[in-house]
Design a protein around this motif. Structure first.
Motif, PDB file in Angstrom:
ATOM      1  N   SER A   1     113.735 -32.320  34.303  1.00 39.26           N
ATOM      2  CA  SER A   1     113.297 -30.920  34.288  1.00 39.26           C
ATOM      3  C   SER A   1     112.124 -30.728  35.261  1.00 39.26           C
ATOM      4  O   SER A   1     112.032 -29.701  35.937  1.00 39.26           O
ATOM      5  CB  SER A   1     112.942 -30.471  32.872  1.00 39.26           C
ATOM      6  OG  SER A   1     111.733 -31.054  32.474  1.00 39.26           O
ATOM      7  N   PHE A   2     111.282 -31.721  35.365  1.00 39.15           N
ATOM      8  CA  PHE A   2     110.133 -31.645  36.282  1.00 39.15           C
ATOM      9  C   PHE A   2     110.623 -31.536  37.731  1.00 39.15           C
ATOM     10  O   PHE A   2     110.184 -30.677  38.500  1.00 39.15           O
ATOM     11  CB  PHE A   2     109.288 -32.909  36.098  1.00 39.15           C
ATOM     12  CG  PHE A   2     107.925 -32.872  36.718  1.00 39.15           C
ATOM     13  CD1 PHE A   2     106.805 -32.527  35.983  1.00 39.15           C
ATOM     14  CD2 PHE A   2     107.743 -33.244  38.054  1.00 39.15           C
ATOM     15  CE1 PHE A   2     105.532 -32.529  36.552  1.00 39.15           C
ATOM     16  CE2 PHE A   2     106.479 -33.248  38.631  1.00 39.15           C
ATOM     17  CZ  PHE A   2     105.362 -32.891  37.869  1.00 39.15           C
ATOM     18  N   LEU A   3     111.553 -32.410  38.083  1.00 36.69           N
ATOM     19  CA  LEU A   3     112.020 -32.432  39.481  1.00 36.69           C
ATOM     20  C   LEU A   3     112.901 -31.220  39.799  1.00 36.69           C
ATOM     21  O   LEU A   3     112.848 -30.691  40.915  1.00 36.69           O
ATOM     22  CB  LEU A   3     112.750 -33.743  39.776  1.00 36.69           C
ATOM     23  CG  LEU A   3     111.895 -35.016  39.606  1.00 36.69           C
ATOM     24  CD1 LEU A   3     112.661 -36.255  40.055  1.00 36.69           C
ATOM     25  CD2 LEU A   3     110.568 -34.929  40.373  1.00 36.69           C
TER      26      LEU A   3
ATOM     27  N   LYS B   1     111.225 -24.387  43.066  1.00 34.68           N
ATOM     28  CA  LYS B   1     110.070 -23.803  43.769  1.00 34.68           C
ATOM     29  C   LYS B   1     110.235 -23.936  45.281  1.00 34.68           C
ATOM     30  O   LYS B   1     109.693 -23.147  46.046  1.00 34.68           O
ATOM     31  CB  LYS B   1     108.772 -24.507  43.345  1.00 34.68           C
ATOM     32  CG  LYS B   1     108.347 -24.163  41.933  1.00 34.68           C
ATOM     33  CD  LYS B   1     107.763 -22.765  41.903  1.00 34.68           C
ATOM     34  CE  LYS B   1     107.302 -22.414  40.495  1.00 34.68           C
ATOM     35  NZ  LYS B   1     106.689 -21.085  40.418  1.00 34.68           N
ATOM     36  N   LEU B   2     110.968 -24.963  45.693  1.00 36.83           N
ATOM     37  CA  LEU B   2     111.218 -25.138  47.132  1.00 36.83           C
ATOM     38  C   LEU B   2     112.424 -24.298  47.572  1.00 36.83           C
ATOM     39  O   LEU B   2     112.838 -24.347  48.730  1.00 36.83           O
ATOM     40  CB  LEU B   2     111.454 -26.619  47.441  1.00 36.83           C
ATOM     41  CG  LEU B   2     110.208 -27.523  47.341  1.00 36.83           C
ATOM     42  CD1 LEU B   2     110.591 -28.994  47.352  1.00 36.83           C
ATOM     43  CD2 LEU B   2     109.216 -27.228  48.468  1.00 36.83           C
TER      44      LEU B   2
ATOM     45  N   HIS C   1     112.469 -28.322  38.550  1.00 38.17           N
ATOM     46  CA  HIS C   1     111.509 -27.224  38.704  1.00 38.17           C
ATOM     47  C   HIS C   1     110.922 -27.242  40.122  1.00 38.17           C
ATOM     48  O   HIS C   1     110.806 -26.196  40.778  1.00 38.17           O
ATOM     49  CB  HIS C   1     110.412 -27.400  37.646  1.00 38.17           C
ATOM     50  CG  HIS C   1     109.340 -26.373  37.716  1.00 38.17           C
ATOM     51  ND1 HIS C   1     109.576 -25.032  37.495  1.00 38.17           N
ATOM     52  CD2 HIS C   1     108.008 -26.483  37.983  1.00 38.17           C
ATOM     53  CE1 HIS C   1     108.434 -24.372  37.636  1.00 38.17           C
ATOM     54  NE2 HIS C   1     107.468 -25.230  37.938  1.00 38.17           N
ATOM     55  N   ILE C   2     110.593 -28.450  40.599  1.00 37.65           N
ATOM     56  CA  ILE C   2     110.051 -28.567  41.961  1.00 37.65           C
ATOM     57  C   ILE C   2     111.091 -28.065  42.974  1.00 37.65           C
ATOM     58  O   ILE C   2     110.776 -27.275  43.866  1.00 37.65           O
ATOM     59  CB  ILE C   2     109.683 -30.036  42.272  1.00 37.65           C
ATOM     60  CG1 ILE C   2     108.432 -30.417  41.484  1.00 37.65           C
ATOM     61  CG2 ILE C   2     109.444 -30.245  43.767  1.00 37.65           C
ATOM     62  CD1 ILE C   2     107.981 -31.847  41.685  1.00 37.65           C
ATOM     63  N   ALA C   3     112.325 -28.523  42.807  1.00 40.50           N
ATOM     64  CA  ALA C   3     113.376 -28.106  43.742  1.00 40.50           C
ATOM     65  C   ALA C   3     113.501 -26.585  43.741  1.00 40.50           C
ATOM     66  O   ALA C   3     113.617 -25.953  44.799  1.00 40.50           O
ATOM     67  CB  ALA C   3     114.698 -28.775  43.369  1.00 40.50           C
TER      68      ALA C   3
ATOM     69  N   ARG D   1     115.686 -24.387  46.523  1.00 42.15           N
ATOM     70  CA  ARG D   1     116.970 -25.065  46.737  1.00 42.15           C
ATOM     71  C   ARG D   1     117.329 -25.898  45.527  1.00 42.15           C
ATOM     72  O   ARG D   1     116.557 -25.992  44.572  1.00 42.15           O
ATOM     73  CB  ARG D   1     116.906 -25.937  47.991  1.00 42.15           C
ATOM     74  CG  ARG D   1     115.748 -26.939  47.967  1.00 42.15           C
ATOM     75  CD  ARG D   1     115.916 -28.010  49.016  1.00 42.15           C
ATOM     76  NE  ARG D   1     114.750 -28.870  49.107  1.00 42.15           N
ATOM     77  CZ  ARG D   1     114.380 -29.776  48.213  1.00 42.15           C
ATOM     78  NH1 ARG D   1     115.101 -29.956  47.105  1.00 42.15           N
ATOM     79  NH2 ARG D   1     113.300 -30.515  48.375  1.00 42.15           N
ATOM     80  N   GLU D   2     118.528 -26.515  45.594  1.00 41.62           N
ATOM     81  CA  GLU D   2     118.955 -27.461  44.558  1.00 41.62           C
ATOM     82  C   GLU D   2     118.248 -28.802  44.803  1.00 41.62           C
ATOM     83  O   GLU D   2     117.698 -29.021  45.872  1.00 41.62           O
ATOM     84  CB  GLU D   2     120.470 -27.687  44.684  1.00 41.62           C
ATOM     85  CG  GLU D   2     121.327 -26.460  44.382  1.00 41.62           C
ATOM     86  CD  GLU D   2     121.373 -26.141  42.901  1.00 41.62           C
ATOM     87  OE1 GLU D   2     121.693 -27.054  42.111  1.00 41.62           O
ATOM     88  OE2 GLU D   2     121.059 -24.982  42.547  1.00 41.62           O
ATOM     89  N   ARG D   3     118.335 -29.702  43.822  1.00 40.99           N
ATOM     90  CA  ARG D   3     117.800 -31.060  44.019  1.00 40.99           C
ATOM     91  C   ARG D   3     118.499 -31.741  45.204  1.00 40.99           C
ATOM     92  O   ARG D   3     119.685 -31.517  45.440  1.00 40.99           O
ATOM     93  CB  ARG D   3     118.066 -31.917  42.777  1.00 40.99           C
ATOM     94  CG  ARG D   3     117.195 -31.611  41.601  1.00 40.99           C
ATOM     95  CD  ARG D   3     115.905 -32.394  41.633  1.00 40.99           C
ATOM     96  NE  ARG D   3     116.077 -33.850  41.533  1.00 40.99           N
ATOM     97  CZ  ARG D   3     116.288 -34.502  40.406  1.00 40.99           C
ATOM     98  NH1 ARG D   3     116.392 -33.833  39.274  1.00 40.99           N
ATOM     99  NH2 ARG D   3     116.396 -35.812  40.394  1.00 40.99           N
ATOM    100  N   ILE D   4     117.764 -32.601  45.907  1.00 47.39           N
ATOM    101  CA  ILE D   4     118.406 -33.367  46.967  1.00 47.39           C
ATOM    102  C   ILE D   4     118.311 -34.853  46.644  1.00 47.39           C
ATOM    103  O   ILE D   4     117.354 -35.290  46.015  1.00 47.39           O
ATOM    104  CB  ILE D   4     117.791 -33.107  48.363  1.00 47.39           C
ATOM    105  CG1 ILE D   4     116.257 -33.066  48.274  1.00 47.39           C
ATOM    106  CG2 ILE D   4     118.346 -31.864  49.001  1.00 47.39           C
ATOM    107  CD1 ILE D   4     115.588 -33.038  49.624  1.00 47.39           C
ATOM    108  N   TYR D   5     119.308 -35.593  47.107  1.00 46.77           N
ATOM    109  CA  TYR D   5     119.369 -37.011  46.747  1.00 46.77           C
ATOM    110  C   TYR D   5     119.412 -37.916  47.975  1.00 46.77           C
ATOM    111  O   TYR D   5     119.583 -39.117  47.861  1.00 46.77           O
ATOM    112  CB  TYR D   5     120.569 -37.269  45.819  1.00 46.77           C
ATOM    113  CG  TYR D   5     120.406 -36.516  44.513  1.00 46.77           C
ATOM    114  CD1 TYR D   5     119.691 -37.065  43.458  1.00 46.77           C
ATOM    115  CD2 TYR D   5     120.931 -35.228  44.363  1.00 46.77           C
ATOM    116  CE1 TYR D   5     119.504 -36.366  42.267  1.00 46.77           C
ATOM    117  CE2 TYR D   5     120.747 -34.527  43.174  1.00 46.77           C
ATOM    118  CZ  TYR D   5     120.041 -35.098  42.136  1.00 46.77           C
ATOM    119  OH  TYR D   5     119.842 -34.401  40.969  1.00 46.77           O
TER     120      TYR D   5
END
Ligand code: SF4
Lengths: 223, 475
Positions: free
Chosen positions: A8-10, A16-17, A12-14, A19-23
């Motif tokens: 949930s932390f990461l 705020k940036l 949330h960061i994504a 976009r979706e999470r990146i891997y």
């Protein structure tokens, strides 16, 4: 209580940036970007640079060689007021045939408490450097079962033996080499210490005082 | 301590600072010597501007991919047997740390300097839980012994204290019997603190940068207390602001060089360490390692117009060139983050309600922007804050009226001319020997520290003079 709240932390960061999470990320090539301020220097020039820098960081540099290394170290220990010595269990102590009176060794078998007590009680610690950096007067040492972390900080005096072939220009080179080893999957020690001279502080009226927590005096012996 | 170090009005705090000649003297000489040392250390690296650009690029790249790098860090710390905890709020962070302490039944804690632990009010929480907590950084230890006096500089926290003050604190609180020489005071602290390291159950440190692909943290110090904190106790808890991360040791090396040179003018500080949970076979270092990653308002800055503030590497160089900091000192900011960067990030982390004055504590000379090793446009961010504060009508009604009037006067030639005609006679009552000595708030703020000349008698004299010489300029 291991990795907690990670997703949930990461996420949330994504968000705020925007976009979706990146891997997967391509990191920029630093070697191409970093300016090289020194050009190429000969081995002798590197030694001169190291000596000059050590003058500024209150660290004595002594040129020695394999034959007289024992004598050089004995003299330095005596100059520190004698007393007990602690060395790492580095194989190079045996290779160079080094032995010290009133000495102990940092060793896995001794366990945490004993190793720490031995270091605290020792007047001088002697270790071998993994890398030495001329520009900043730094030795780089890695923790291992035969070379703990506290060994570099608890004894009153610190001596690092530097084999000349291990001297490199500056921290860029050491960081690149260490990172190459990490990327190759090598397991490094849990502590990599870049040590540039004795412990110091300017916390009282900006006046430099040496030996606030760690060693009061540091010396490098070049062989 | 928390983010807020002083609850008094901004005006009171600055008046205090301006009226403290010892502090002002200490700050200005520290600024001067650190500035010279920084310039020398920067010059020795050659193309400093290019290094700054590199620093900026590294910070921007990492922030842009922050979720990726934090994820990688978490995986690598776990692989090494360590624990990582992501705390959204300061309460979550402190509670997690307290839970570890309680579980371990730990009573004695040594700590090395960390601003984020101040931000999350961790000391307070742990002491309430009955622990003895000792700050081991010499400057921080002095402040702790002096009943937790707040720090006044990011790098030199006890800058505002002289040696006799320190001697009397040590005498009163620790039974010190020596003189006031810095060597003896430091040697005494060394002996006391040695014992604390050896007895400690838990060590707590900050983190200059976490190294994502290694699963370790980086500490940059001169004293070595951070290393002892991470070497001796069986448990090590490191606390970091979530943005303080680099992809690999190579980026760390660039930033550490920028940090050391900008902060204290050294090529590298005495101790730079990369540490994590103890590896198999090693006998010291933490058997139990925890990294607490703190958001506490940072994610609201991420991706906003203030995003670049997160590039900060806490070197303090912006403080060391700031003319306003030079006059008012660190305490006047009322925050653990003083100076130009403090004036930018404190209102972001703590809100305008408490900190709306800080962005105005700047001359906008841009010296801070020019010096920042990671190229944060500090003065532009201060202007941005001011615009928002004015837009939100947070400035005082009287000040707004004064500014509005001044704006009207200055933008109309006719009104300006009329005002000038009356300025000299009107100011007579307020002046002495050609200097204005009394006046409303705006004027008072100025004359407190500087001279303000009485307006000249002949109105608009330059224009009058020019008119008389019409056509003469080019001849
Ligand atoms: S804003 Fe820049 S100059 Fe100021 S502390 Fe941060 S990195 Fe250093």
């Amino acid at each position: 209580m291991t990795v907690s709240g990670k997703d949930s932390f990461l996420n949330h960061i994504a968000s705020k940036l925007g976009r979706e999470r990146i891997y997967d990320v391509q990191r920029p090539d630093l070697q191409a970007l970093a300016p090289d301020s020194y050009g190429s220097l000969t081995a002798d020039e590197l030694i001169e640079m190291l000596k000059e820098q050590c003058f500024f960081i209150h660290t004595q540099v002594i040129e020695s060689n394999a034959e007289i290394l024992q004598q050089t170290l004995d003299d330095l220990v005596a100059a520190n007021g004698g007393g007990s010595v602690i060395t790492s269990g580095d194989a190079r102590f045996a290779e160079y045939g080094l032995e010290f009176a009133n000495a102990s060794v940092w060793e896995e078998a001794a366990g945490r408490e004993q190793n720490i007590l031995r270091s605290e009680a020792a007047n001088t610690a002697i270790v071998f450097a993994d890398y030495a950096l001329a520009e900043s007067g730094t030795v780089v040492v890695e923790s291992r079962p035969d070379q703990g972390r506290a060994l570099h900080f608890l004894p009153a005096h610190y001596i690092a033996v530097i084999e000349k072939k291990r001297i490199m220009l500056r921290s860029t080179r050491a960081a690149a080499d260490l990172n190459r080893r990490i990327q190759a999957g090598e397991l490094l020690g849990s502590s990599i210490n870049f040590i540039s001279g004795p412990s110091n502080s300017a916390d009282i009226e900006m006046k430099l005082v040496v030996g606030v927590h760690g060693p009061l005096r540091a010396a490098y012996v070049l062989i | 301590m928390s983010l807020q170090t002083d609850k008094r009005e901004f005006n009171e705090r600055t008046t205090d600072g301006i009226g403290n000649p010892f502090m002002r003297n200490a700050v200005s000489s520290a600024q001067d010597s650190l500035k010279t040392r920084r310039l020398t250390a920067a010059a020795s690296l050659g193309d400093w501007e290019q290094w700054r650009t590199l620093g900026q690029q590294i910070r921007q790249h990492t922030l842009k991919h922050l979720d990726y790098y934090l994820g990688q860090l978490a995986d690598n710390i776990e692989k090494k047997g360590g624990h990582i905890y992501f705390a959204k709020t300061k309460e979550e962070a402190s509670d997690y740390i307290r839970d570890i302490i309680v579980k371990k039944k730990a009573k004695k804690i040594v700590k090395s300097k960390s601003m984020v632990t101040e931000e999350i009010e961790m000391n307070h929480v742990l002491m309430e839980a009955g622990c003895e907590l000792i700050e081991t950084d010499l400057g921080e230890y002095i402040l702790q012994m002096d009943d937790w006096d707040p720090p006044s500089h990011i790098v030199a926290p006890a800058l505002h204290k002289d040696r006799t003050q320190i001697q009397s604190v040590f005498t009163e609180k620790l039974g010190y019997t020596g003189d006031e020489s810095p060597e003896n005071l430091a040697r005494f602290a060394r002996t006391v603190l040695r014992q604390k390291f050896l007895e400690a159950d838990v060590g707590i440190t900050g983190c200059n940068f976490a190294v994502a692909n290694l699963g370790a943290i980086n500490l940059v110090t001169n004293e070595g207390n951070g290393d002892l904190t991470a070497a001796i106790p069986k448990t090590h808890i490191a606390v970091m602001g979530m943005e303080r991360i680099v992809p690999t040791l190579e980026e760390m090396e660039v930033l550490d060089n920028l940090l050391c040179r900008s902060a204290v003018g050294q090529k590298l500080t005495s101790y730079i360490s990369v540490i994590g949970p103890s590896a198999s076979g090693e006998t010291d270092g933490p058997e139990d390692f925890h990294l607490v990653v703190v958001d506490n308002g940072r994610s609201d800055i991420l991706g906003s117009e203030f995003n670049e503030a997160l590039q900060c590497i806490r070197c303090g160089a912006c403080l060391n060139v700031c003319p306003v900091y030079r006059h008012i000192g660190g305490h006047a900011y009322g925050s653990i983050y003083p100076g130009p960067i403090g004036a930018v990030i404190t209102p972001l982390l703590g809100g305008y309600d408490d900190y709306k004055e800080l962005p105005f504590a700047s001359s906008l000379c841009a010296a801070c922007t020019d010096v920042c090793p990671v190229k944060i446009p500090l003065h532009e961010q201060l202007i941005l804050h001011r615009q928002k504060i004015v837009k939100e009508k947070r400035t005082g009604a009287v000040e707004r009226l004064q500014m509005k009037t001044a704006g009207r006067l200055l933008s109309s030639r006719v009104l300006f001319g009329k005002a000038l005609r009356f300025a000299n006679p009107a100011s007579r009552l307020l002046s002495r020997h050609g200097r204005i000595v009394r006046g409303p708030e705006l004027v008072r703020g100025w004359i407190n520290t500087r001279d303000l000349s009485q307006p000249v008698k002949q109105q608009d004299s330059f224009r009058a003079w020019l008119d008389k010489r019409k056509g003469g300029a080019g001849q």
